[in-house]
Write a protein that holds these residues in place. Structure first.
Motif, PDB file in Angstrom:
ATOM      1  N   TYR A 146      50.179  14.202  23.942  1.00  7.06           N
ATOM      2  CA  TYR A 146      49.265  14.950  23.085  1.00  7.06           C
ATOM      3  C   TYR A 146      48.990  14.131  21.834  1.00  7.06           C
ATOM      4  N   GLY A 147      47.755  14.087  21.401  1.00 12.84           N
ATOM      5  CA  GLY A 147      47.427  13.332  20.191  1.00 12.84           C
ATOM      6  C   GLY A 147      46.483  14.114  19.299  1.00 12.84           C
ATOM      7  N   MET A 148      46.554  13.790  18.005  1.00 13.74           N
ATOM      8  CA  MET A 148      45.620  14.403  17.068  1.00 13.74           C
ATOM      9  C   MET A 148      44.957  13.289  16.279  1.00 13.74           C
ATOM     10  N   MET A 149      43.647  13.409  16.090  1.00 15.08           N
ATOM     11  CA  MET A 149      42.976  12.408  15.263  1.00 15.08           C
ATOM     12  C   MET A 149      42.434  13.037  13.995  1.00 15.08           C
ATOM     13  N   LEU A 150      42.399  12.251  12.934  1.00 15.28           N
ATOM     14  CA  LEU A 150      41.916  12.711  11.636  1.00 15.28           C
ATOM     15  C   LEU A 150      40.595  12.027  11.305  1.00 15.28           C
ATOM     16  N   ARG A 151      39.861  12.658  10.407  1.00 17.83           N
ATOM     17  CA  ARG A 151      38.733  11.955   9.783  1.00 17.83           C
ATOM     18  C   ARG A 151      39.308  11.043   8.703  1.00 17.83           C
ATOM     19  N   GLU A 152      38.513  10.106   8.238  1.00 13.25           N
ATOM     20  CA  GLU A 152      39.037   9.185   7.228  1.00 13.25           C
ATOM     21  C   GLU A 152      39.415   9.924   5.943  1.00 13.25           C
ATOM     22  N   ASP A 153      38.838  11.113   5.713  1.00 12.78           N
ATOM     23  CA  ASP A 153      39.185  11.854   4.501  1.00 12.78           C
ATOM     24  C   ASP A 153      40.507  12.610   4.632  1.00 12.78           C
ATOM     25  N   GLY A 154      41.176  12.468   5.779  1.00 19.29           N
ATOM     26  CA  GLY A 154      42.520  13.009   5.923  1.00 19.29           C
ATOM     27  C   GLY A 154      42.586  14.366   6.604  1.00 19.29           C
ATOM     28  N   PHE A 155      41.443  14.977   6.886  1.00 15.67           N
ATOM     29  CA  PHE A 155      41.446  16.270   7.559  1.00 15.67           C
ATOM     30  C   PHE A 155      41.456  16.066   9.072  1.00 15.67           C
ATOM     31  N   ALA A 156      42.004  17.062   9.783  1.00 11.90           N
ATOM     32  CA  ALA A 156      42.087  16.972  11.240  1.00 11.90           C
ATOM     33  C   ALA A 156      40.680  17.020  11.843  1.00 11.90           C
ATOM     34  N   MET A 157      40.448  16.190  12.845  1.00 16.45           N
ATOM     35  CA  MET A 157      39.133  16.139  13.465  1.00 16.45           C
ATOM     36  C   MET A 157      39.144  16.709  14.876  1.00 16.45           C
TER      37      MET A 157
ATOM     38  N   GLY B  30      51.047  22.174  11.470  1.00 16.32           N
ATOM     39  CA  GLY B  30      52.408  21.991  11.978  1.00 16.32           C
ATOM     40  C   GLY B  30      52.643  20.647  12.644  1.00 16.32           C
ATOM     41  N   PHE B  31      51.711  19.705  12.434  1.00 11.83           N
ATOM     42  CA  PHE B  31      51.868  18.386  13.060  1.00 11.83           C
ATOM     43  C   PHE B  31      52.218  17.310  12.035  1.00 11.83           C
ATOM     44  N   GLY B  32      52.709  17.746  10.875  1.00 12.99           N
ATOM     45  CA  GLY B  32      53.012  16.798   9.803  1.00 12.99           C
ATOM     46  C   GLY B  32      53.960  15.703  10.255  1.00 12.99           C
ATOM     47  N   ARG B  33      54.980  16.114  11.012  1.00 12.40           N
ATOM     48  CA  ARG B  33      55.985  15.116  11.386  1.00 12.40           C
ATOM     49  C   ARG B  33      55.518  14.199  12.506  1.00 12.40           C
ATOM     50  N   MET B  34      54.389  14.559  13.120  1.00 10.31           N
ATOM     51  CA  MET B  34      53.850  13.708  14.192  1.00 10.31           C
ATOM     52  C   MET B  34      53.154  12.476  13.607  1.00 10.31           C
ATOM     53  N   MET B  35      52.823  12.533  12.294  1.00 13.86           N
ATOM     54  CA  MET B  35      52.089  11.420  11.690  1.00 13.86           C
ATOM     55  C   MET B  35      52.998  10.211  11.551  1.00 13.86           C
ATOM     56  N   SER B  36      52.665   9.166  12.279  1.00 13.71           N
ATOM     57  CA  SER B  36      53.517   7.979  12.320  1.00 13.71           C
ATOM     58  C   SER B  36      53.542   7.283  10.973  1.00 13.71           C
ATOM     59  N   LYS B  37      54.734   6.804  10.605  1.00 11.20           N
ATOM     60  CA  LYS B  37      54.843   6.047   9.361  1.00 11.20           C
ATOM     61  C   LYS B  37      54.893   4.557   9.645  1.00 11.20           C
ATOM     62  N   LYS B  38      54.861   4.200  10.937  1.00 11.48           N
ATOM     63  CA  LYS B  38      55.034   2.794  11.310  1.00 11.48           C
ATOM     64  C   LYS B  38      53.714   2.052  11.398  1.00 11.48           C
ATOM     65  N   LYS B  39      52.588   2.742  11.219  1.00 10.00           N
ATOM     66  CA  LYS B  39      51.300   2.098  11.482  1.00 10.00           C
ATOM     67  C   LYS B  39      50.238   2.735  10.605  1.00 10.00           C
ATOM     68  N   ASP B  40      49.122   2.026  10.488  1.00  6.49           N
ATOM     69  CA  ASP B  40      47.975   2.618   9.821  1.00  6.49           C
ATOM     70  C   ASP B  40      47.138   3.358  10.867  1.00  6.49           C
ATOM     71  N   PHE B  41      46.487   4.427  10.462  1.00  4.95           N
ATOM     72  CA  PHE B  41      45.534   5.106  11.346  1.00  4.95           C
ATOM     73  C   PHE B  41      44.468   5.738  10.476  1.00  4.95           C
ATOM     74  N   ILE B  42      43.347   6.038  11.084  1.00  9.52           N
ATOM     75  CA  ILE B  42      42.228   6.601  10.325  1.00  9.52           C
ATOM     76  C   ILE B  42      42.659   7.922   9.697  1.00  9.52           C
ATOM     77  N   GLY B  43      42.520   8.032   8.395  1.00 15.08           N
ATOM     78  CA  GLY B  43      42.857   9.264   7.694  1.00 15.08           C
ATOM     79  C   GLY B  43      44.244   9.261   7.078  1.00 15.08           C
ATOM     80  N   ARG B  44      45.041   8.220   7.368  1.00 13.73           N
ATOM     81  CA  ARG B  44      46.431   8.241   6.906  1.00 13.73           C
ATOM     82  C   ARG B  44      46.522   8.259   5.385  1.00 13.73           C
ATOM     83  N   THR B  45      45.792   7.336   4.747  1.00 17.55           N
ATOM     84  CA  THR B  45      45.933   7.207   3.294  1.00 17.55           C
ATOM     85  C   THR B  45      45.490   8.482   2.587  1.00 17.55           C
ATOM     86  N   LEU B  46      44.339   9.004   2.986  1.00 19.38           N
ATOM     87  CA  LEU B  46      43.829  10.161   2.253  1.00 19.38           C
ATOM     88  C   LEU B  46      44.534  11.460   2.644  1.00 19.38           C
ATOM     89  N   ALA B  47      45.203  11.467   3.814  1.00 19.07           N
ATOM     90  CA  ALA B  47      45.981  12.652   4.194  1.00 19.07           C
ATOM     91  C   ALA B  47      47.190  12.793   3.274  1.00 19.07           C
TER      92      ALA B  47
END
Lengths: 88, 993
Positions: free
Chosen positions: B692-703, B869-886
């Motif tokens: 299962y995966g979730m993608m964000l917009r660059e502004d940090g909101f779930a897409m 409820g997917f806060g802990r799913m956000m990987s800290k090992k890599k960059d992804f779209i929306g990471r910085t602004l989330a």
């Protein structure tokens, strides 16, 4: 309006979707000022009157993202190239 | 049929062998093929055709073309009734029915013509002055009163029964206008081999040549025009579009044109559109739209029987219809004098020729002499008298003596305005040309040239030459070698004009804008009250704001303003004409895209099977999806859905999930691309597994969210929600092409190429084993939860995913779309022994709410991964779209409402999505708002309503009670905060053996 797609030739506007400013580059996420750089990248846009570089997506065509130079005053299209930088 | 009293026995471009019957205001008349409604009315001696907008004054035709301000009628009856139709542009057909408008009870006796006597109260700006106070009267009195008196014709208030279509066309040279200049341009370009489109608003090509008696190359000019049209018709590279008006110039050489396809018929033929909207892309265009003659403003100049001289010649010459018996010609232009000879030839007596100029060319005097017409030079008309029909005119001579002349027709000529509205469409204002006393195009649009009278060339020889020139040049510019066609021989008529805008000391109302009832006095009032700028004049007096866009009035109005304020015309300024150049039916812009054709309807390959099995369908974007499958005896949808849910949880069910977005991602860098678009890792996903995966917009909101499966080292298949399929695709393409073009990866949408079904429930494995047999090992060890496989079965490739949205033991089976129908039938057969039940989107939704899975209601563009409820799913090992602004403070604020479940304290109460949460006993204020309910469902497993929603500190408040407040539906339910997983919180059912 018509856009000259490098792959498909001159095509009607209705085949494309518009994203906006193509002058901003995605910042380095590891830079110390990444937070403010990303804020600028996501939210701050210039709205120049005159030539402007914009991203357009040829959704109903070759699915290429294009960098289009458009005069915002006259809608004159000055150039269009593949945003990937690849040459067709 | 009654005889046509004003029709001559011979002459004109009408076909007397084809008689046509028509009615006007219920009275029957006769006309001929080739007539317009206006020319047929003139032939029948009908001079009174409408009432004016404000003063309800009697009006007749001023013109014979599309610039007509007076002769507006309601055309046709019933649902086809079209108000404000210019009778001068309606091609006559048998059975035509027209009604005059803006009058009650009848055209001859109109109660509201009393406004004429109250006119001192109704001058310019009367709305602003009269209806000021008291304010409460606005609603009760003024507005209803204004609404009743305002407007011209009446709408039918019924749906338009006709159809419209759109056409795209491409050409080298578009010629706008098929008169002398346009025909020469089309000929020059057409002979070179260039692709030419020639449009003219008239149903017959020729323009003014159809209305004049001059000769070209020794043949009557109308015949010359017919010969040219015949040659053009024979050229395969030339498209002739009569009855087609170019109404707008758009970016990139795109032109809008409206073709009247069936407007000359009582009803369109079977399958025929009424009108056709053309989108013409032209490399070059030649504007040859001619010129529009100007009236002179003097007292009573709107009396029926007062016409532009060019219109008089059109009725007399083209239609052999005499608009009067005894005429006066009032002209400030040489061109107006040509009318004298034409009137005389038609047997109309000429009572006087009045020209304000003290001297005219001798050749003009000769014309008058031959017609035995008394000439008054240095003279003007002071007043027209007559009411319903012109009776007499008073002339003030050069000697200042006033004479009364009896006449029932007045031909007015005051020079012409080039018809250059289209050249304004990019926002350029025209400029004043002192030599011809008219505005001409200054800055030309890219690719457009102007020729003939539209370019301010009024002599026929010049018109022909500039047309040929422009056509040849346009063809050469597009790569054809053109030779100028020889310019045919014509007589050299003088064309000078010294316009007289307004007759001083004229008596009675002197109209500038006939359609909006703006008089010279209104312009003076505007000047006096300081509304002197041209844009102010326009808005204060409504000059030029009627349906005719001021084609016969704008320039005259501003010229009068210039006189009044002692400024020159160029200093006074000019307004800009905007598209559309003529009114265009909204239906034409809609084309075929009405009702169910508004957008495409997409059907899955299992659609027919679903129809056969009693599905009710719901729109999901462009798709139609089965919402539920009712069975006989079921009372309502809820009963059906409850049955479907229980069937899945207790046995097995099948749901068509083909509409979910599917994207094939291939290449050595496929995993890296996924790592950058999803918040979690995919490069580490094992082959043969899904995640299962979730993608964000660059502004940090779930897409968007979904599962992505890995079929090989270099190949993934992503699934997206139905709603975001296109968006996710364009997002991936943006990431791949724009952000990281160095990645070696390709993406393609396969949503429509694969049919996919969810098979869910404790018997799902058995069902699939029945179907696939030895083709695949489905044992839990060989094919665990989140396992995927691709195998051959029945001559095709099958993709199998062990995914579960329902929380049951479940699989998704995908086959190429061509096999979708076969697959659903085979699945149903294989499940017959387990009582397999097809279920729709509603049962799907109930089960996902029971399991606390997020969907579109939660992925609403305002929520973050953390909120859901997917806060802990956000990987800290890599960059992804929306990471910085989330990670922005506002998006990680612990006060943000967070995802939890809700159940009513009183289990009999119904929950509503959209309800806002308030603390118990708290007032319903924004300050007390703690979040909102996103999804609700009736859970047949629990026997009560359940809800999902977002509330501050939700997970820390399990067991707490709050109000679910829904003022729109009078909802105020006490609910308990609970875990969002209502059914099988341990997830044991997923692993059913």
């Amino acid at each position: 309006m018509r856009l000259p797609c490098p792959f498909c030739g001159s095509r009607d506007l209705s085949e494309f979707t518009y994203l906006g400013d193509a002058t901003a580059a995605r910042p380095d996420p590891d830079a110390p000022d990444a937070a403010s750089a990303f804020f600028d990248y996501a939210y701050l846009r210039d709205n120049p009157a005159g030539p402007h570089r914009e991203y357009w997506y040829h959704a109903q065509g070759c699915r290429s993202w294009l960098t289009v130079e458009r005069n915002t005053r006259t809608h004159e299209i000055l150039s269009a190239s593949l945003a990937s930088g690849n040459v067709q | 049929m009654s005889p046509q009293p004003n029709r001559r026995a011979t002459g004109g471009l009408i076909d007397r062998s084809v008689s046509l019957n028509f009615s006007f205001d219920g009275k029957q008349y006769g006309g001929f093929a080739g007539d317009t409604l206006a020319s047929a009315l003139v032939a029948n001696g009908v001079t009174l055709v409408g009432r004016s907008f404000k003063y309800h004054r009697p009006r007749g035709f001023l013109t014979a073309g599309s610039e007509e301000p007076n002769g507006l009628v309601e055309l046709r009856t019933g649902a086809r009734r079209e108000p404000n139709t210019k009778a001068t542009t309606v091609e006559l057909y048998n059975g035509l029915a027209a009604m005059s408008q803006n009058r009650w009870p009848s055209l001859a006796f109109d109660i509201q013509s009393i406004n004429n006597w109250f006119s001192p109260l109704l001058g310019a700006g009367f709305y602003y002055k009269t209806f000021m106070w008291p304010g409460f009267l606005w609603e009760k009195l003024y507005e209803p009163l204004i609404r009743r008196s305002a407007g011209l014709g009446r709408l039918s208030m019924e749906s338009d029964p006709d159809s419209y279509e759109k056409v795209h066309a491409f050409c080298d040279v578009l010629v706008i206008g098929g008169g002398a200049a346009g025909l020469m341009a089309a000929l020059a370009a057409g002979r070179s081999g260039a692709r030419v489109i020639l449009c003219d608003e008239d149903f017959r090509f020729g323009g003014r040549l159809l209305s004049e008696r001059t000769e070209i190359d020794g043949t009557p000019c109308a015949e010359w025009a017919a010969n040219v049209v015949a040659e053009l018709d024979g050229l395969p590279n030339v498209t002739l579009l009569p009855s087609t008006t170019v109404f707008g110039v758009y970016d990139g050489g795109t032109y809008g044109a409206i073709e009247k396809v069936s407007d000359h018929l009582e009803t369109p033929g079977p399958g025929q559109p009424r009108q056709r909207l053309w989108k013409i892309v032209a490399k070059r265009s030649v504007l040859a739209a001619g010129a529009i003659e100007r009236p002179i403003v003097f007292g009573g100049n709107d009396t029926p029987g007062v016409m532009l001289a060019s219109a008089v010649r059109t009725y007399v010459n083209r239609y052999a219809a005499n608009p009067g018996k005894r005429a006066v010609v009032f002209t400030s232009s040489d061109d107006g004098w040509r009318t004298i000879a034409d009137l005389a030839a038609a047997g109309i007596e000429i009572a006087a020729v009045v020209d304000p100029r003290l001297q005219v060319a001798p050749s003009l005097g000769d014309i008058a002499k031959r017609a035995h017409a008394p000439v008054f030079l240095g003279a003007r008309l002071r007043e027209a008298n007559g009411g319903h029909a012109l009776a007499s005119l008073s002339i003030i001579g050069a000697d200042n003596r006033e004479r009364q002349v009896r006449a029932d027709l007045l031909a007015v000529a005051n020079g012409s305005n080039p018809n250059i509205g289209l050249t304004n469409h990019y926002g350029h204002r025209p400029v004043w040309n002192e030599e011809i006393s008219a505005f001409v195009a200054d800055v030309l649009l890219p690719g457009m040239s102007v020729a003939g009278a539209a370019a301010g060339r009024f002599a026929l020889a010049d018109i022909l030459r500039t047309g040929a020139d422009a056509g040849a040049k346009a063809a050469e510019d597009t790569g054809f070698s053109a030779t100028m066609p020889p310019v045919p021989a014509t007589t050299a008529d003088p064309v000078s004009a010294t316009p007289l805008w307004h007759v001083d000391k004229s008596r009675g109302k002197a109209f500038v804008d006939f359609q909006n009832d703006v008089t010279a006095k209104d312009v003076a009032l505007a000047a006096q009250e300081g509304f002197r700028a041209i844009e102010h004049l326009k808005r204060y007096t409504t000059l030029g704001m009627a349906t005719d866009q001021g084609k016969t009035s704008s320039v005259t109005g501003l010229a009068i303003m210039a006189e009044l304020t002692g400024r020159s015309i160029p200093v006074t300024g000019v307004t800009i004409a905007r598209p559309p150049h003529v009114p265009v039916a909204i239906g034409a812009f809609a084309g075929i895209h009405t009702g169910p054709h508004f957008k495409p309807t997409r059907l899955t390959s299992g659609h027919r099977w679903a129809e056969e099995n009693g599905a009710s369908f719901v729109e999901a974007g462009q798709w139609l999806r089965p919402q539920w499958f009712s069975r006989p005896g079921e009372m309502d949808w809820l009963e059906t859905v409850n049955r479907e849910v229980l069937a899945v949880r207790n046995g097995v069910g099948i749901c068509d999930v083909s509409t979910l977005g599917k994207i094939d991602i291939q290449g050595p860098d496929a995993g890296i691309l996924l790592d950058r678009v999803y918040i979690n890792m995919f490069s580490t996903l094992a082959v043969g597994r899904a995640r299962y995966g979730m993608m964000l917009r660059e502004d940090g909101f779930a897409m968007d969210d979904g599962t992505t499966a890995r079929f090989s080292e270099t190949r993934y298949v992503m699934s997206t929600t139905t709603a975001n399929a296109a968006k996710a695709m364009s997002h991936l393409e943006f990431a791949r092409q724009v952000l990281w073009p160095e990645l070696d990866v390709q993406t393609v949408s396969i949503t429509e190429q694969w049919a996919q079904y969810a098979v869910a429930g404790p018997n799902a494995r058995k069902l699939l084993q029945n179907l696939f047999g030895l083709a695949i090992d489905l044992s839990p060890e060989a094919f665990p939860y989140m396992g995927v496989a691709e195998f051959e079965f029945g001559g095709t490739t099958v993709r199998l995913f062990r995914l579960s949205f329902s929380g049951e033991l479940a699989y998704e089976v995908a086959v190429p779309a061509h096999y979708g129908d076969a697959l659903i039938r085979r699945l149903m057969a294989a499940g017959a022994e387990f009582g397999v039940t097809p279920y729709g989107t509603e049962a799907l939704s109930v089960m996902r709410i029971e399991k606390g899975h997020v969907a579109g209601n939660e992925l609403n563009g305002q929520t973050t991964a953390g909120d859901l409820g997917f806060g802990r799913m956000m990987s800290k090992k890599k960059d992804f779209i929306g990471r910085t602004l989330a990670a922005r403070p506002g998006l990680v604020d612990p006060e943000r409402p967070v995802f939890v479940g809700f159940k009513p304290v009183d289990p009999s109460r119904r929950l509503r999505a959209g309800a806002h949460f308030l603390g118990l006993g708290k007032a319903a204020t924004t300050a007390n708002d703690e979040g909102y309910m996103t999804s609700v469902a009736y859970s047949p497993n629990l026997g009560h309503w359940i809800g999902l929603g977002l509330i501050k500190h939700g997970p820390e408040r399990l067991g707490e009670r709050v109000r679910a407040y829904d003022p729109i539906r009078n909802g105020d339910v006490e609910v308990e905060i609970c875990s969002p997983v209502f059914v099988d919180p341990e997830g044991a059912r997923l692993q059913h053996v």
